[in-house]
Design an enzyme around this catalytic site. Structure first.
Site, PDB file in Angstrom:
ATOM      1  N   CYS A  62      13.630   0.707  12.114  1.00 42.43           N
ATOM      2  CA  CYS A  62      13.186   1.561  13.430  1.00 42.43           C
ATOM      3  C   CYS A  62      11.545   2.042  12.751  1.00 42.43           C
ATOM      4  O   CYS A  62      11.641   2.811  11.853  1.00 42.43           O
ATOM      5  CB  CYS A  62      13.871   2.892  13.345  1.00 42.43           C
ATOM      6  SG  CYS A  62      13.548   3.857  14.528  1.00 42.43           S
TER       7      CYS A  62
ATOM      8  N   CYS B 124       1.000  -1.137  -0.105  1.00 43.90           N
ATOM      9  CA  CYS B 124      -0.065   0.193  -0.103  1.00 43.90           C
ATOM     10  C   CYS B 124       0.884   1.459   0.029  1.00 43.90           C
ATOM     11  O   CYS B 124       0.204   2.399  -0.017  1.00 43.90           O
ATOM     12  CB  CYS B 124      -0.934   0.048   1.169  1.00 43.90           C
ATOM     13  SG  CYS B 124      -0.297   0.329   2.973  1.00 43.90           S
TER      14      CYS B 124
HETATM   15 FE    FE Z   1       0.399  -1.768   3.495  1.00 43.92          FE
END
Ligand code: FE
Length: 132
Positions: free
Chosen positions: A120, A100
């Site tokens: 991180c 996404c």
């Molecule tokens: Fe995603």
């Protein structure tokens, strides 16, 4: 890897809410030490808060001391993508969800063995699914 998910800014805002939208869609950073996932120690899977794709397994999570959830390795080679980030007068490697494009955080070459990498990650970009 299946096809990318694309949504309008408004759809992301409706789905994520403003705080997660700022981080995932505007490459923001949550305040250090604020995510409840910092202290998540159960076995399970950390999935993308935007699309639900599995990103990091709990056994690759470690305490980095940074104040953000930290992992030494993603779940698979094609789960996340990297991009050079030259903002804030630094050169860093940004990481985002391959499905996404949701911003996750950055990866630094100061992690533990076996990879030496430190992913991180903003807790707001993740959801935790405990193993049952
Ligand atoms: Fe995603």
């Amino acid at each position: 890897m299946s096809e990318k998910i694309t949504k309008s800014e408004q759809e992301w805002m409706d789905q994520l809410g403003f705080e997660a939208f700022k981080i995932m869609r505007m490459k923001g950073t949550e305040r250090a030490g604020t995510s409840p996932l910092n202290h998540e120690k159960r076995k399970g899977m950390f999935v993308c808060a935007g699309c639900g794709e599995p990103l990091f397994a709990s056994d690759t999570k470690y305490e980095s001391g940074s104040g953000w959830p930290s992992f030494y390795q993603p779940i698979g080679d094609d789960a996340i993508e990297e991009e050079v980030d030259k903002s804030l007068w630094m050169t860093r490697t940004e990481v985002h969800c391959a499905k996404c494009d949701g911003h996750l955080g950055h990866v630094f070459p100061d992690g533990p063995k076996p990879t030496g990498q430190r992913y991180c990650i903003n807790g707001a970009s993740l959801k935790f699914k405990p193993e049952d």
